[in-house]
Design a protein around this motif. Structure first.
Motif, PDB file in Angstrom:
ATOM      1  N   PRO A   2       5.716  -1.789  -3.132  1.00  0.00           N
ATOM      2  CA  PRO A   2       5.400  -0.659  -2.194  1.00  0.00           C
ATOM      3  C   PRO A   2       5.532  -0.794  -0.832  1.00  0.00           C
ATOM      4  O   PRO A   2       5.255  -1.892  -0.172  1.00  0.00           O
ATOM      5  CB  PRO A   2       4.218  -0.207  -2.747  1.00  0.00           C
ATOM      6  CG  PRO A   2       3.463  -0.883  -3.262  1.00  0.00           C
ATOM      7  CD  PRO A   2       4.419  -2.066  -3.923  1.00  0.00           C
ATOM      8  N   GLU A   3       5.960   0.102   0.065  1.00  0.00           N
ATOM      9  CA  GLU A   3       6.146  -0.105   1.552  1.00  0.00           C
ATOM     10  C   GLU A   3       4.672  -0.028   2.232  1.00  0.00           C
ATOM     11  O   GLU A   3       3.944   0.937   1.753  1.00  0.00           O
ATOM     12  CB  GLU A   3       6.936   1.170   2.188  1.00  0.00           C
ATOM     13  CG  GLU A   3       8.250   1.231   1.714  1.00  0.00           C
ATOM     14  CD  GLU A   3       9.084   2.146   2.332  1.00  0.00           C
ATOM     15  OE1 GLU A   3       8.293   3.239   2.815  1.00  0.00           O
ATOM     16  OE2 GLU A   3      10.225   2.166   2.772  1.00  0.00           O
ATOM     17  N   ARG A   4       4.570  -1.127   2.904  1.00  0.00           N
ATOM     18  CA  ARG A   4       3.339  -1.122   3.825  1.00  0.00           C
ATOM     19  C   ARG A   4       3.305  -0.097   4.880  1.00  0.00           C
ATOM     20  O   ARG A   4       4.296  -0.134   5.385  1.00  0.00           O
ATOM     21  CB  ARG A   4       2.885  -2.409   4.122  1.00  0.00           C
ATOM     22  CG  ARG A   4       2.419  -3.241   3.072  1.00  0.00           C
ATOM     23  CD  ARG A   4       2.188  -4.669   3.538  1.00  0.00           C
ATOM     24  NE  ARG A   4       3.407  -5.301   4.097  1.00  0.00           N
ATOM     25  CZ  ARG A   4       3.204  -6.107   4.991  1.00  0.00           C
ATOM     26  NH1 ARG A   4       2.173  -6.967   5.273  1.00  0.00           N
ATOM     27  NH2 ARG A   4       4.175  -6.450   5.674  1.00  0.00           N
ATOM     28  N   ARG A   5       2.479   0.637   5.547  1.00  0.00           N
ATOM     29  CA  ARG A   5       2.192   1.687   6.512  1.00  0.00           C
ATOM     30  C   ARG A   5       1.477   1.338   7.437  1.00  0.00           C
ATOM     31  O   ARG A   5       0.232   0.832   7.217  1.00  0.00           O
ATOM     32  CB  ARG A   5       2.317   3.111   6.019  1.00  0.00           C
ATOM     33  CG  ARG A   5       3.262   3.635   4.953  1.00  0.00           C
ATOM     34  CD  ARG A   5       4.793   3.711   5.676  1.00  0.00           C
ATOM     35  NE  ARG A   5       5.743   4.209   4.875  1.00  0.00           N
ATOM     36  CZ  ARG A   5       6.603   5.157   5.064  1.00  0.00           C
ATOM     37  NH1 ARG A   5       6.664   5.546   6.224  1.00  0.00           N
ATOM     38  NH2 ARG A   5       7.546   5.571   4.191  1.00  0.00           N
TER      39      ARG A   5
END
Length: 107
Positions: A2-5
């Motif tokens: 998953p993308e980290r934001r």
């Protein structure tokens, strides 16, 4: 994976950005003078900088450090006690005024 934001500290903006800016990434923020680019960058710095991993804000001739700090203190998110610890401000105006040298990026 998953993308980290990176959250901005502004919930409504983070919703628009899908949770914040992608981490790691480079984001180009463009706009007319007075449109909030400096304030947005400082919000991100204060929302994400820690003493273990400080945020670094580079100022230039267009936005001198003295002006940024003077007006920044009026903003709700600006925490003077964190400046120099979790949010670092670096003024590049002198480097740019001196012109390129062997140890600096050439423009």
């Amino acid at each position: 994976m998953p993308e980290r934001r990176l959250a901005s500290g502004q919930p409504r903006l983070d919703v628009i950005l899908g949770g914040g800016l992608i981490n790691p990434s480079i984001a180009l923020i463009a706009g007319l003078p007075g449109s909030g680019k400096t304030v947005l960058a400082q919000q991100y710095a204060f929302a994400n900088g820690t003493e273990q991993l400080p945020a670094i804000y580079f100022s230039t001739v267009a936005e001198p450090l003295s002006k940024i700090l003077y007006f920044g203190e009026a903003l709700a998110f600006f925490a003077p006690d964190r400046v120099g610890r979790s949010v670092l401000f670096e003024d590049l105006s002198g480097e740019l005024d001196d012109g390129p040298s062997g140890s600096h990026v050439r423009f």
